[in-house]
Design a protein around this motif. Structure first.
Motif, PDB file in Angstrom:
ATOM      1  N   PRO A 142       2.915 -48.149  -8.994  1.00  6.47           N
ATOM      2  CA  PRO A 142       2.022 -48.854  -8.202  1.00  6.47           C
ATOM      3  C   PRO A 142       2.111 -48.845  -6.946  1.00  6.47           C
ATOM      4  O   PRO A 142       3.287 -48.281  -6.217  1.00  6.47           O
ATOM      5  CB  PRO A 142       2.942 -50.400  -8.689  1.00  6.47           C
ATOM      6  CG  PRO A 142       4.418 -50.174  -9.025  1.00  6.47           C
ATOM      7  CD  PRO A 142       4.218 -48.715  -9.640  1.00  6.47           C
ATOM      8  N   SER A 143       1.160 -48.451  -6.044  1.00  6.06           N
ATOM      9  CA  SER A 143       1.176 -48.292  -4.676  1.00  6.06           C
ATOM     10  C   SER A 143       2.111 -49.488  -4.003  1.00  6.06           C
ATOM     11  O   SER A 143       2.766 -48.937  -2.719  1.00  6.06           O
ATOM     12  CB  SER A 143       0.094 -48.434  -4.222  1.00  6.06           C
ATOM     13  OG  SER A 143      -0.822 -49.766  -4.219  1.00  6.06           O
ATOM     14  N   MET A 174       9.606 -54.993  -9.310  1.00  2.00           N
ATOM     15  CA  MET A 174       9.073 -53.693  -9.496  1.00  2.00           C
ATOM     16  C   MET A 174       9.960 -52.858 -10.209  1.00  2.00           C
ATOM     17  O   MET A 174      11.192 -52.994  -9.860  1.00  2.00           O
ATOM     18  CB  MET A 174       8.577 -53.007  -8.264  1.00  2.00           C
ATOM     19  CG  MET A 174       7.346 -53.843  -7.604  1.00  2.00           C
ATOM     20  SD  MET A 174       6.681 -52.784  -6.330  1.00  2.00           S
ATOM     21  CE  MET A 174       5.098 -53.835  -5.693  1.00  2.00           C
TER      22      MET A 174
END
Length: 455
Positions: free
Chosen positions: A266-267, A38
């Motif tokens: 993004p969660s 991420m």
């Protein structure tokens, strides 16, 4: 005699191995991992920092060793680790050794009898057929993990507080320097107006207004000095030392780090938050507690065994007759006033509360990220307007300086324009500091600068 003795030892060992659940040691517990890499605006999550400044990094490193709350949090992790290991050891049979000597005489004239014995004992070992001991161990493990996550959360909060205080100190220092210049300009304007009033060129009201402006500038300068001292004291408490620089960092040099963070995050980044980890471990812990309370309603199997030697003489103890005993026992609670049922009901209520706390923690995480991102957009617009205002003030100051009129009134106008430019710089400084602090709030809401909890 030797065969029963050997069977006793083998039975005790096999029961201990069969009922003792396996779990990783606390120091070998895996750290949170992410299935896919991420990034935050192209930066890998493991390299995210509040601000890439060596002076702030130094302060944060000192705080790890000097901040009392951080030290206490890590000590609480050590305590939780010890509690887990203690519960882990309960899954293993306890073995003890005893050496006993007895002397007795039945009547005053009779002979004295002596007996010596040496025994290896395993007392009241619970055979965990229904998983009660294993669930208690799981609950202790989850408590340890929750405490470790809570420590990461505490450390992050302190690091964010230190970073915000440091940025606030830089902002105050910059404003203090601007206030010093404004005070100097105000005093010069007051002297010029006094000369014109004395010459009868201006009314007394102008001198009064200039005097009030100078007093306000002096008050602002003194107040900022007091706030700087308070910020230094706050950092000294948080870090353990007062920062002192030969040349203070400028917020403008850090402004390039206040770039907008993409709102389309993004969660899954919220999985980095330590408080969510803590809520998850708390939930798993109370579920294990419920299972242990359910297992407590089932029969308990206890095993007590001894093996050893007995002799009438100490010197022949280990060549004497062997002794052994194996005493299995089973107990089933029939009536305890409802304590077991009430304990189960209480643990089930705790589980429901843990679910509610977990949901609240997740909602709080989303709200903090959303608030920080919305504030980021508002501050970006405000900072843009402040930058344009400072640019216009700079242009007016330049034009005023370019005017070659040497009269006193022109001099006063130029000084007033200098003061307006200083105030525009002050507004820009305030919004730059707020933007940098909001960047810290966003990174904190997304789980913090990842390496912060490595100790």
């Amino acid at each position: 005699m030797r065969l029963p003795l050997l069977l006793c030892v083998i039975t005790t060992a096999l029961l201990g191995c069969a009922s003792a659940p396996q779990a990783p040691a606390p120091h070998d517990l895996p750290l949170p991992s992410y299935p896919t890499p991420m990034t935050l605006d192209g930066i890998p999550v493991e390299k995210i920092e509040f601000l890439a400044d060596d002076r702030l990094t130094t302060l944060l490193a000192r705080a790890k060793e000097n901040n009392e709350d951080i030290v206490a949090a890590w000590l609480s992790v050590n305590r939780a680790r010890a509690m887990f290991r203690m519960q882990e050891n309960r899954a293993l049979p306890g073995v003890g050794v005893s050496l006993e000597g007895r002397s007795a005489r039945e009547n005053p004239e009779g002979p004295t009898s002596r007996r010596y014995s040496f025994e290896l004992q395993s007392t009241a070992y619970e055979c965990d057929f229904f998983g009660r001991v294993a669930e208690l161990k799981e609950e202790a493990l989850q408590s340890f993990l929750a405490e470790e996550a809570n420590t990461r959360f505490v450390v992050l909060e302190k690091r964010a507080l230190i970073a915000n205080t440091w940025i606030g100190l830089l902002e105050l220092h910059a404003l203090h320097q601007l206030a010093k210049k404004e005070l100097s300009h105000s005093q010069e304007i007051l002297e010029l107006i006094r000369a014109r009033v004395a010459a009868g060129l201006d009314p007394m009201s102008l001198e009064v207004s200039a005097s009030q402006a100078t007093y306000a500038a002096q008050t602002e300068f003194n107040a900022l000095g007091a706030e700087i001292e308070a910020a230094l004291n706050a950092l000294e408490v948080l870090v353990g030392e007062r920062p002192s620089y030969a040349e203070w960092p400028r917020l403008g040099d850090l402004a390039h780090q206040a770039t907008l963070i993409n709102p389309g995050l993004p969660s899954g980044l919220l999985r980095r938050r330590a408080d969510i980890h803590r809520a998850e471990y708390d939930l798993a812990g109370v579920q294990a507690d419920v299972a242990a309370a359910q297992a407590a309603l089932m029969p308990h199997f206890l095993l007590t065994s001894t093996t050893g030697m007995a002799s009438e003489r100490l010197q022949s103890l280990f060549s004497g007759a062997g002794t052994w005993s194996l005493a299995p026992a089973i107990s089933l609670p029939l009536f305890d006033g409802g304590r077991s049922a009430q304990q189960l009901e209480g643990t089930e209520s705790n589980a429901a509360l843990a679910v509610a706390r977990y949901e609240k923690t997740v909602q709080q995480a989303f709200r903090e990220v959303l608030d920080a991102l919305l504030r980021q957009q508002h501050l970006a617009d405000t900072l843009h307007r402040a930058t344009r205002q400072e640019g216009r003030a700079e242009m007016k100051r330049f034009l005023a300086r370019a005017h070659h009129d040497t009269s006193v009134s022109s001099r006063i106008k130029r000084l007033n324009q200098e003061i307006l430019h200083l105030r525009a710089q002050g507004n820009l400084t305030v919004y730059t500091g707020a933007t940098l602090q909001n960047r810290i709030a966003i990174i904190r809401a997304l789980g913090g600068d990842e390496p912060f909890w490595v100790r």
